[in-house]
Design a protein around this motif. Structure first.
Motif, PDB file in Angstrom:
ATOM      1  N   ASP A 220      -4.713  -1.697  -2.941  1.00  0.00           N
ATOM      2  CA  ASP A 220      -4.641  -2.867  -2.065  1.00  0.00           C
ATOM      3  C   ASP A 220      -3.654  -3.928  -2.540  1.00  0.00           C
ATOM      4  OD1 ASP A 220      -6.729  -1.837  -0.385  1.00  0.00           O
ATOM      5  OD2 ASP A 220      -8.171  -2.461  -1.912  1.00  0.00           O
ATOM      6  N   ASP A 221      -3.219  -3.837  -3.781  1.00  0.00           N
ATOM      7  CA  ASP A 221      -2.354  -4.859  -4.360  1.00  0.00           C
ATOM      8  C   ASP A 221      -1.247  -4.168  -5.140  1.00  0.00           C
ATOM      9  OD1 ASP A 221      -1.121  -6.914  -5.726  1.00  0.00           O
ATOM     10  OD2 ASP A 221      -2.951  -7.743  -6.597  1.00  0.00           O
ATOM     11  N   GLU A 222      -0.045  -4.176  -4.586  1.00  0.00           N
ATOM     12  CA  GLU A 222       1.044  -3.442  -5.215  1.00  0.00           C
ATOM     13  C   GLU A 222       1.461  -4.009  -6.570  1.00  0.00           C
ATOM     14  OE1 GLU A 222       4.602  -3.543  -2.957  1.00  0.00           O
ATOM     15  OE2 GLU A 222       4.484  -5.680  -2.517  1.00  0.00           O
ATOM     16  N   LYS A 223       1.023  -5.211  -6.896  1.00  0.00           N
ATOM     17  CA  LYS A 223       1.397  -5.817  -8.169  1.00  0.00           C
ATOM     18  C   LYS A 223       0.494  -5.367  -9.316  1.00  0.00           C
ATOM     19  CE  LYS A 223       4.719  -8.508  -6.622  1.00  0.00           C
ATOM     20  NZ  LYS A 223       6.141  -8.344  -7.051  1.00  0.00           N
ATOM     21  N   GLN A 224      -0.680  -4.829  -8.991  1.00  0.00           N
ATOM     22  CA  GLN A 224      -1.641  -4.472 -10.033  1.00  0.00           C
ATOM     23  C   GLN A 224      -1.549  -2.989 -10.389  1.00  0.00           C
ATOM     24  OE1 GLN A 224      -5.396  -6.672 -10.899  1.00  0.00           O
ATOM     25  NE2 GLN A 224      -5.687  -6.294  -8.707  1.00  0.00           N
TER      26      GLN A 224
END
Length: 360
Positions: free
Chosen positions: A154-158
Motif C-alpha cells: 500500500d505504500d511504495e516508500k516502505q
C-alpha cells in the motif's frame, strides 16, 4: 477457461515450472530453464504474468532471467548489478520482489538493487550500503546475503529487508534512509548480556501478513517471532513448536492469523525435520497455538531440509501450500496444509518455491 496454477522452482541446476489447473490434482513439469544456472529465487508477477529468476555464483556472476511467456523463452541481464571498483564483487542474486511497478533484487554480499524497466537494467539502493553499521555486518552460514525483500503493498516508500547475519532493516522513504528493526529478537550465539543487540541477528525469513495491519512474521536462527507494528517490536511465538530453528515461513493469502512453518531439529543437530518425520506446522491464531500436519508426508527416515525460500502458498480457495526439499522433492497441499502429496521427485536441490496464478 479458469485459473492455471504455476509453481516456480529455483534449484541448483536451473529453474523448473510445474503447471496445473485449479483442481491442482495433476501436474506437468517443465525445465530446467536458465541454461541450468544455479537459481536462488524464481518469482512471478501476477499483474503481468512475467516470471523472473535470480541466481548465479562466483563462476557465472549475478543475473536476473526473465520470461514473458510463462517459461517458453528466457532472456537475462546483469546490467548494473555491480558494486563500485574496490568493493567485493557481487557473486549472485539471492532474492527478488516486485512492488508498485518496480523490481527489486537482493544480492551477495548483502545489498539491494532496483529496476524500473522490467529487469533490463539495475541501480543500487545506496542508502542501505551507506548505513553506518555496514562495516560491522557479519556473514551467516551462506554468506553475507540479502535474502528477504518485503515491499509494502500500500505504500511504495516502505520496504523491509532481511539479511544474514545482520537482521531486519526498514525504510520509510524509498530507500534513502534505513533503520534496524530487531527489538525483541535474540542472538543466542552471543555472550550473556549481548543477546539482544540493535543489529547482528541471524534472520532467516520475513513475510508480511495480508490486510494492511503492519503485521510481520520472522523465522530467525534463534526463534520464531511476530510483530504487529511493522517490525519495531518482535514477540516470540515459538511456544508449542518442536524447535525454535528453521528457515522458511509462509502466510495465508487472506488470513493474517494463519501461518505455515517447517521447523528443523536445530542448527547443530543435522538441520532436518525433528525425529526424521516430516511435518508442516500451522497456526490459525497468529502463533498462540500450533498444530503439526503430517497426512501424506513421510514419517520414517525423512531427513529433509527445507531452505529459507522454499515454502509458498497460492491465492486460490482453499489455498494451496507447497514446499521443496534439499533432496529434490516438492510436496503440495490442496487443502491449506491439512493433507499432502509429493508432486515431483528427483529434482536438483530446491532453493526456492513460489506460485503464480494466471487466468486462461
Amino acid at each position: 477457461m479458469g485459473a492455471m496454477v504455476l509453481v516456480l522452482l529455483g534449484t541448483k541446476k536451473g529453474a523448473f515450472i510445474l503447471k496445473s489447473d485449479a483442481a491442482r490434482k495433476d501436474w506437468e513439469l517443465s525445465g530446467p530453464f536458465c541454461e541450468t544456472w544455479p537459481m536462488n529465487h524464481v518469482v512471478g508477477v501476477p499483474r503481468t504474468g512475467t516470471i523472473y529468476a535470480g541466481g548465479g555464483n562466483e563462476w557465472f556472476g549475478p543475473a536476473v532471467w526473465k520470461s514473458e511467456d510463462l517459461g517458453e523463452t528466457w532472456s537475462h541481464s546483469s546490467q548494473g548489478l555491480a558494486y563500485p571498483e574496490g568493493h567485493d564483487p557481487i557473486t549472485a542474486v539471492w532474492s527478488l520482489a516486485a512492488g508498485h511497478g518496480r523490481l527489486y533484487a537482493g544480492v551477495s554480499p548483502a545489498g539491494l538493487f532496483s529496476s524500473d524497466d522490467g529487469g533490463l537494467s539495475w541501480s543500487p539502493i545506496e542508502g542501505l550500503q551507506r548505513h553506518p553499521t555496514r562495516p560491522e555486518w557479519q556473514a551467516g552460514g551462506a554468506g553475507l546475503i540479502l535474502h528477504s525483500i518485503v515491499p509494502d503493498p500500500d505504500d511504495e516508500k516502505q520496504i523491509w529487508v532481511g539479511m544474514s547475519s545482520v537482521g531486519v532493516f526498514h525504510t520509510g522513504d524509498g530507500g534513502e534512509t534505513w533503520e534496524p528493526r530487531n527489538s525483541g529478537t535474540r542472538c543466542d550465539f552471543l555472550p550473556e548480556g549481548q543477546k539482544y543487540p540493535e543489529f547482528g541477528q541471524c534472520v532467516h525469513c520475513i513475510v508480511m501478513a495480508p490486510g494492511g495491519s503492519g503485521r510481520l512474521y520472522q523465522q530467525n536462527h534463534c526463534g520464531m517471532y511476530r510483530s504487529d507494528d511493522g517490525g519495531k517490536n518482535w514477540a516470540s511465538i515459538e511456544n508449542g513448536l518442536p524447535s525454535s530453528f528453521g528457515f522458511p515461513a509462509a502466510v495465508h493469502p487472506r488470513d493474517p492469523e494463519t501461518l505455515y512453518l517447517l521447523p528443523l531439529n536445530g542448527d547443530i543437530h543435522g538441520r532436518y525435520m525433528p525425529d526424521a518425520k516430516a511435518a508442516a506446522w500451522k497456526t490459525r491464531d497468529g502463533g498462540a497455538t500450533w498444530a503439526d500436519k503430517r497426512a501424506g508426508l513421510p514419517q520414517k527416515n525423512a531427513y529433509l531440509n527445507v531452505l529459507r525460500q522454499a515454502l509458498a502458498v497460492d491465492r486460490l480457495e482453499p489455498a494451496g501450500v507447497y514446499f521443496g526439499t534439499g533432496s529434490g522433492e516438492l510436496y503440495a497441499s490442496r487443502d491449506e496444509g491439512e493433507t499432502w502429496d509429493c508432486v515431483a521427485r528427483h529434482l536438483p536441490s530446491i532453493s526456492s518455491v513460489e506460485t503464480l496464478v494466471v487466468e486462461r
